[in-house]
Design a protein around this motif. Structure first.
Motif, mmCIF file in Angstrom:
data_model
loop_
_atom_site.group_PDB
_atom_site.id
_atom_site.type_symbol
_atom_site.label_atom_id
_atom_site.label_comp_id
_atom_site.label_asym_id
_atom_site.label_seq_id
_atom_site.Cartn_x
_atom_site.Cartn_y
_atom_site.Cartn_z
ATOM 1 N N THR A 282 3.264 45.058 -24.131
ATOM 2 C CA THR A 282 3.387 43.635 -24.465
ATOM 3 C C THR A 282 3.389 42.745 -23.224
ATOM 4 O OG1 THR A 282 5.803 43.806 -24.545
ATOM 5 C CG2 THR A 282 4.617 44.158 -26.596
ATOM 6 N N ARG A 283 3.623 43.324 -22.055
ATOM 7 C CA ARG A 283 3.560 42.534 -20.824
ATOM 8 C C ARG A 283 2.147 42.020 -20.551
ATOM 9 N NH1 ARG A 283 6.289 46.570 -16.596
ATOM 10 N NH2 ARG A 283 5.048 48.011 -17.880
ATOM 11 N N SER A 285 0.280 40.636 -22.770
ATOM 12 C CA SER A 285 0.227 39.323 -23.427
ATOM 13 C C SER A 285 0.910 38.268 -22.573
ATOM 14 C CB SER A 285 0.878 39.401 -24.808
ATOM 15 O OG SER A 285 0.102 40.195 -25.685
ATOM 16 N N ASP A 286 2.004 38.664 -21.907
ATOM 17 C CA ASP A 286 2.666 37.735 -20.991
ATOM 18 C C ASP A 286 1.720 37.326 -19.863
ATOM 19 O OD1 ASP A 286 5.084 37.938 -22.431
ATOM 20 O OD2 ASP A 286 5.692 39.709 -21.289
ATOM 21 N N ARG A 287 0.940 38.275 -19.370
ATOM 22 C CA ARG A 287 -0.006 37.973 -18.293
ATOM 23 C C ARG A 287 -1.116 37.044 -18.788
ATOM 24 N NH1 ARG A 287 0.033 40.104 -13.607
ATOM 25 N NH2 ARG A 287 -2.222 39.857 -13.346
ATOM 26 N N LYS A 289 -0.791 34.785 -21.026
ATOM 27 C CA LYS A 289 -0.182 33.460 -21.104
ATOM 28 C C LYS A 289 -0.052 32.823 -19.723
ATOM 29 C CE LYS A 289 2.023 29.792 -22.422
ATOM 30 N NZ LYS A 289 1.226 28.632 -22.880
ATOM 31 N N GLU A 290 0.308 33.615 -18.720
ATOM 32 C CA GLU A 290 0.417 33.089 -17.362
ATOM 33 C C GLU A 290 -0.905 32.494 -16.883
ATOM 34 O OE1 GLU A 290 1.703 36.281 -14.905
ATOM 35 O OE2 GLU A 290 3.668 36.482 -15.888
ATOM 36 N N PHE A 297 1.796 30.847 -27.423
ATOM 37 C CA PHE A 297 2.229 32.250 -27.332
ATOM 38 C C PHE A 297 3.216 32.530 -28.456
ATOM 39 C CE2 PHE A 297 4.943 35.704 -25.962
ATOM 40 C CZ PHE A 297 4.074 36.595 -25.354
ATOM 41 N N ARG A 299 5.418 35.838 -30.315
ATOM 42 C CA ARG A 299 5.808 37.249 -30.327
ATOM 43 C C ARG A 299 6.570 37.540 -31.626
ATOM 44 N NH1 ARG A 299 6.340 40.240 -25.728
ATOM 45 N NH2 ARG A 299 6.891 38.386 -24.509
#
Length: 334
Positions: A282-283, A285-287, A289-290, A297, A299
């Motif tokens: 899931t990290r 997806s964080d990237r 978004k960054e 976003f 979750r």
């Protein structure tokens, strides 16, 4: 070359799981007759596709690793019956009823396939298409959005990755990799399906009652039946197709600069993930978004990789909102 005909030749052995009452077109798009690949017959392939509904809002759903278009059943059944939507689903190269060209594949090649298909069915207008990609389909969607951003009105990137931020970044967790490896080499449905289910869904959810099942069965029982039906009507995937799609996912990389450009050039972008994903960390997806500050976003809690099926009602409702917001932004001048 664009075909506007609604009559396509479909071999009799290519069966479907979707409702024929909502189907307005289906067939085989001759990708390498339209986009010449040279004389090598191993490079020749077609894409199997179906269109459901005839509404003005056009949605293309792009499926993930080694899965057929039939995995989009919760979305085709919902959107294909609503008058405002037209829904396009297709089998990527290397799986289902589509052809299996020589590998390895890349997500950029698979995006080019999708563009040929969109041209073939006539979905070419500016700001006309809502793109929804899941997992490997989300990677393909990033490449698609790089190539034809002007056609896209909204982009949904579900449980996916931009790739490339560290060596072997795109490999799944050990549990996911173990399950994926075993599922690839097992053909017996009775042995394969339990592995797949525990790879893409949380075990706790699988053991709960399906809230919509009239027989009171568990999610595991319902999903087992659905997977078995898909395997019965779909041609077995070849090892070439399976491994070539895996390599496409492993080698995928869209740079931060390209992601930023996508984020700025499409009216509505949303990144959707779960919190119990065995296949795509899931990290990632964080990237995304960054690198895509304009993107929304979301979750979902207690949700695995099969987000579109596990959370089908929430996922479909989210898509409806995204489609509406994308259209409104496009009409307002974006």
């Amino acid at each position: 070359m664009t075909s506007t005909s609604t009559t396509d030749t479909v071999p009799e052995d290519l069966k479907t799981l979707f409702d024929p009452k909502t189907c307005t077109r289906k067939g085989l798009c001759p990708v390498t007759e339209i986009r010449k690949q040279g004389e090598d017959p191993l490079e020749s392939h077609s894409l199997y596709f179906e269109v459901h509904g005839s509404g003005p809002e056009k949605i293309v759903f792009i499926m993930g690793l080694n899965s057929t278009s039939f995995a989009w059943a919760p979305q085709v059944e919902y959107f294909g019956r609503q008058p405002e939507y037209s829904v396009l689903v297709f089998d990527n190269r290397g799986v289902g009823n589509s052809g299996v060209p020589r590998g390895p594949y890349s997500t950029s090649q698979m995006a080019e396939d999708a563009i040929v298909l969109l041209d073939y069915i006539g979905w070419t207008e500016k700001r006309s298409v809502h793109v929804v990609g899941i997992s490997l389909g989300g990677m393909i969607s990033q490449e698609l959005a790089t190539r034809i951003p002007e056609r896209i009105v909204s982009l949904t990137l579900a449980v996916t990755t931009p790739g490339g931020w560290r060596p072997f970044a795109n490999l799944p967790s050990w549990k996911g990799l173990s399950g994926l490896t075993r599922a690839t080499f097992i053909t017996d449905p009775a042995k394969k399906i339990p592995i797949v289910l525990e790879m893409v869904y949380p075990i706790k959810w699988l053991d709960e009652k399906d809230e919509d099942d009239p027989l009171g069965r568990t999610n595991r029982e319902v999903q087992t039946e659905l997977y078995a039906e898909r395997m019965l009507v779909t041609r077995p995937q070849t090892m070439t197709g399976a491994l070539s799609q895996m390599l496409a996912g492993i080698t995928h990389h869209v740079s931060p600069e390209r992601l930023a450009s996508i984020s700025k050039s499409i009216p509505k972008v949303i990144i959707v993930t779960g919190d119990e994903d065995n296949l795509v960390d899931t990290r990632h997806s964080d990237r995304l978004k960054e690198c895509m500050p304009e993107a929304e976003f979301v979750r979902f809690e207690h949700t695995g990789h099969g987000i579109h099926a596990q959370q089908r009602k929430k996922f479909n409702a989210l898509l409806e909102r995204v489609f509406k917001e994308g259209r409104e932004r496009a009409q307002s001048g974006f």
